[in-house]
Design a protein around this motif. Structure first.
Motif, PDB file in Angstrom:
ATOM      1  N   ARG A   1       0.811  -1.216   0.000  1.00 34.96           N
ATOM      2  CA  ARG A   1       0.000   0.000   0.000  1.00 34.96           C
ATOM      3  C   ARG A   1       0.847   1.269   0.000  1.00 34.96           C
ATOM      4  O   ARG A   1       0.468   2.266  -0.601  1.00 34.96           O
ATOM      5  CB  ARG A   1      -0.916   0.021   1.235  1.00 34.96           C
ATOM      6  N   THR A   2       1.978   1.253   0.707  1.00 33.31           N
ATOM      7  CA  THR A   2       2.823   2.439   0.857  1.00 33.31           C
ATOM      8  C   THR A   2       4.241   2.094   0.449  1.00 33.31           C
ATOM      9  O   THR A   2       4.799   1.096   0.896  1.00 33.31           O
ATOM     10  CB  THR A   2       2.801   2.934   2.316  1.00 33.31           C
ATOM     11  N   LEU A   3       4.835   2.951  -0.400  1.00 35.10           N
ATOM     12  CA  LEU A   3       6.177   2.693  -0.910  1.00 35.10           C
ATOM     13  C   LEU A   3       6.970   3.987  -0.928  1.00 35.10           C
ATOM     14  O   LEU A   3       6.505   5.011  -1.430  1.00 35.10           O
ATOM     15  CB  LEU A   3       6.096   2.097  -2.322  1.00 35.10           C
ATOM     16  N   GLU A   4       8.179   3.945  -0.356  1.00 28.18           N
ATOM     17  CA  GLU A   4       9.125   5.052  -0.419  1.00 28.18           C
ATOM     18  C   GLU A   4      10.323   4.608  -1.242  1.00 28.18           C
ATOM     19  O   GLU A   4      10.932   3.582  -0.947  1.00 28.18           O
ATOM     20  CB  GLU A   4       9.576   5.473   0.978  1.00 28.18           C
ATOM     21  N   ILE A   5      10.661   5.389  -2.259  1.00 33.03           N
ATOM     22  CA  ILE A   5      11.764   5.051  -3.162  1.00 33.03           C
ATOM     23  C   ILE A   5      12.762   6.197  -3.133  1.00 33.03           C
ATOM     24  O   ILE A   5      12.463   7.298  -3.579  1.00 33.03           O
ATOM     25  CB  ILE A   5      11.247   4.826  -4.602  1.00 33.03           C
ATOM     26  N   HIS A   6      13.947   5.918  -2.607  1.00 33.11           N
ATOM     27  CA  HIS A   6      14.968   6.951  -2.470  1.00 33.11           C
ATOM     28  C   HIS A   6      16.116   6.676  -3.433  1.00 33.11           C
ATOM     29  O   HIS A   6      16.890   5.726  -3.249  1.00 33.11           O
ATOM     30  CB  HIS A   6      15.482   7.004  -1.033  1.00 33.11           C
ATOM     31  N   ASP A   7      16.199   7.478  -4.486  1.00 31.87           N
ATOM     32  CA  ASP A   7      17.297   7.441  -5.451  1.00 31.87           C
ATOM     33  C   ASP A   7      17.550   6.047  -6.003  1.00 31.87           C
ATOM     34  O   ASP A   7      18.670   5.545  -5.982  1.00 31.87           O
ATOM     35  CB  ASP A   7      18.578   8.003  -4.824  1.00 31.87           C
ATOM     36  N   LEU A   8      16.498   5.419  -6.481  1.00 32.53           N
ATOM     37  CA  LEU A   8      16.643   4.130  -7.159  1.00 32.53           C
ATOM     38  C   LEU A   8      16.964   4.373  -8.631  1.00 32.53           C
ATOM     39  O   LEU A   8      16.240   5.092  -9.317  1.00 32.53           O
ATOM     40  CB  LEU A   8      15.354   3.309  -7.033  1.00 32.53           C
ATOM     41  N   ALA A   9      18.039   3.757  -9.104  1.00 34.18           N
ATOM     42  CA  ALA A   9      18.427   3.911 -10.498  1.00 34.18           C
ATOM     43  C   ALA A   9      17.475   3.194 -11.445  1.00 34.18           C
ATOM     44  O   ALA A   9      17.485   3.452 -12.649  1.00 34.18           O
ATOM     45  CB  ALA A   9      19.848   3.400 -10.704  1.00 34.18           C
TER      46      ALA A   9
ATOM     47  N   SER B   1      -1.326  -2.288  -8.718  1.00 36.80           N
ATOM     48  CA  SER B   1      -2.714  -1.876  -8.505  1.00 36.80           C
ATOM     49  C   SER B   1      -3.035  -1.629  -7.039  1.00 36.80           C
ATOM     50  O   SER B   1      -3.965  -0.882  -6.726  1.00 36.80           O
ATOM     51  CB  SER B   1      -3.667  -2.942  -9.064  1.00 36.80           C
ATOM     52  N   SER B   2      -2.303  -2.244  -6.134  1.00 38.52           N
ATOM     53  CA  SER B   2      -2.622  -2.112  -4.712  1.00 38.52           C
ATOM     54  C   SER B   2      -2.056  -0.846  -4.085  1.00 38.52           C
ATOM     55  O   SER B   2      -2.473  -0.450  -2.998  1.00 38.52           O
ATOM     56  CB  SER B   2      -2.085  -3.333  -3.943  1.00 38.52           C
ATOM     57  N   LEU B   3      -1.097  -0.181  -4.749  1.00 36.47           N
ATOM     58  CA  LEU B   3      -0.389   0.934  -4.131  1.00 36.47           C
ATOM     59  C   LEU B   3      -1.301   2.152  -3.977  1.00 36.47           C
ATOM     60  O   LEU B   3      -2.005   2.546  -4.916  1.00 36.47           O
ATOM     61  CB  LEU B   3       0.828   1.306  -4.984  1.00 36.47           C
ATOM     62  N   ARG B   4      -1.250   2.749  -2.782  1.00 36.26           N
ATOM     63  CA  ARG B   4      -2.066   3.930  -2.486  1.00 36.26           C
ATOM     64  C   ARG B   4      -1.224   5.157  -2.187  1.00 36.26           C
ATOM     65  O   ARG B   4      -1.673   6.281  -2.426  1.00 36.26           O
ATOM     66  CB  ARG B   4      -2.980   3.648  -1.278  1.00 36.26           C
TER      67      ARG B   4
END
Length: 453
Positions: A274-282, A355-358
């Motif tokens: 549901r929750t995703l944090e992406i920090h400087d992913l190439a 589809s599940s990400l909010r």
């Protein structure tokens, strides 16, 4: 005097050190303050290292069945103030002695300095934390370690978690003055040992493809996740640390990279995310997002084809002759047969990756940033987003692309904002004016030197 149940409810509002002090008032208070039920949810906040260890030791003596552990804002005055002499091998003998903060040293050198100063609190912490984990081996579901300055890299914190995380569902390790788990092998052990994990937050330098694949296999219930991939060709030399012999080391952080293949595997397997944090992913660029959408479209086409074939096999036309015959003999009436409509195929119910990400947060400072086409693909890949945060600055574009002017950057920001305003069900927070980071300053200096050469 209040009865015991009322006293226990009152003591439950006290911090753990205050509760231990209150236990010295009388026998009755001692009995109620040491009831194991008061220590199922342990909160240790804003404590100096020695006080923290005393509180942990008391909890171990009481021996409760621990459900959650929260360590927040704890610190060590010795670690904060300790500086050690550093002498480089090429330093002239008559040059004044240099000093460095102890946290700037390599782990092996830091350990030596702690031993020289008789600082053994890290070992005591490791022993007590391991005992706490063993007390909650079958009941502990939450561990939160936030905003501490205790140099956990010198402890066996993560080893204890890996060995006793069978019931763990939430692990937050955020802003503790380090890069989390440096070892990808130990990070994999934590993932494998916690099959019930739902919330895994914090930046860990050991994150790589192998770890992400392990998460995809072992964490089907995962709901929130933080991802970072610090290693890249441009930032291998950004970390300056001092070794045992006084040499300054570059790129000493054993970090890993995350490929688009591993990221796609995570989206495919973790259907509850549901929750995703992406920090400087190439692996999150315009090109990668377009690739993910092509894979998603191919998967949707395959699911549609499979569902249609299954629909045909399941819903077959009835034998109208036998139906009329039975109806005629049963009711002595004959009604014209009405054709049975085949159930329409609803492709919107397919459980597609993304589809599940909010909620999504993306930061771009040292890897290739997103532009308008990338935002189009991102909203397509995550069609049910409710909130999206994007943080970057002009220096990200300036370091990655030649000839980018502030006017061009502002035009790109406005174009993205215009597109995102058309996404009515999506709250967009564009943070395009973040301050320059230390890594960006170093990258700019490296680029300048390479151009001069």
């Amino acid at each position: 005097m209040f009865p015991n149940p009322i006293l226990q409810q009152v003591f439950a509002y006290l911090s753990l050190p205050d509760r231990l002090r209150a236990s010295r008032v009388s026998r009755k208070w001692y009995y109620n303050c040491n009831d194991p039920h008061l220590y199922q949810d342990i909160v240790l906040k804003d404590l100096e290292f020695n006080t923290l260890l005393l509180a942990m030791q008391r909890v171990v003596q009481i021996g409760p069945r621990i459900r959650s552990i929260s360590i927040e804002g704890c610190f060590s005055e010795f670690i904060q103030n300790a500086v050690v002499p550093v002498q480089f091998s090429n330093q002239p003998p008559n040059r004044p002695l240099l000093f460095s903060h102890i946290r700037a040293l390599q782990p092996a050198r830091r350990r030596q300095e702690y031993l020289k100063n008789g600082f053994e609190l890290h070992n005591h912490f490791s022993d007590l934390f391991t005992q706490l984990m063993e007390l909650g081996h079958s009941t502990l579901h939450t561990i939160k370690i936030l905003n501490c300055d205790l140099d956990f890299e010198m402890t066996e914190l993560f080893c204890a978690i890996a060995c006793n995380a069978n019931s763990l569902s939430t692990f937050h390790y955020v802003n503790n003055g380090d890069k989390g788990l440096h070892s990808s092998g130990l990070l994999q052990a934590v993932v494998s040992g916690s099959p019930k994990m739902r919330h895994f937050r914090g930046l860990h330098a050991g994150m790589n493809d192998a770890v992400l694949m392990t998460m995809a296999r072992h964490w089907p219930l995962l709901e929130s996740l933080t991802l970072c991939s610090i290693k890249s060709k441009d930032v291998l030399e950004l970390t300056g640390l001092i070794s045992e012999d006084g040499h300054e080391l570059r790129g000493a952080s054993p970090t890993g990279t995350i490929s688009n293949r591993a990221f796609w595997e995570l989206l495919c397997k973790c259907k509850n995310l549901r929750t995703l944090e992406i920090h400087d992913l190439a692996c999150v660029t315009n090109r990668d997002l377009a690739l993910y959408n092509s894979l998603r479209d191919a998967l949707q086409d395959q699911q549609t084809k499979t569902a249609r074939e299954s629909n045909k096999r399941r819903f077959r036309p009835y034998d109208t002759h036998s139906l009329r015959h039975k109806h005629h003999h049963r009711h002595q009436h004959h009604y014209p047969h009405q054709p049975i409509r085949q159930r329409q195929l609803d492709t919107s119910q397919f459980d597609l990756p993304g589809s599940s990400l909010r909620s999504l947060r993306v930061t771009k400072f040292i890897t290739t940033p997103l532009s308008t086409p990338g935002f189009h693909d991102l909203t397509k890949l995550f069609p049910n987003l409710n909130r999206f945060e994007y943080a970057t600055n002009f220096y990200t574009f300036n370091n990655q692309f030649e000839g980018v002017s502030p006017e061009m950057y502002e035009a790109e920001r406005a174009a993205v904002a215009g597109f995102m305003s058309t996404q009515k069900s999506l709250a967009y927070d564009g943070q395009w004016n973040e301050p320059i980071t230390t890594e960006q300053r170093l990258m700019a200096g490296m680029t300048t030197r390479s151009n001069e050469q």
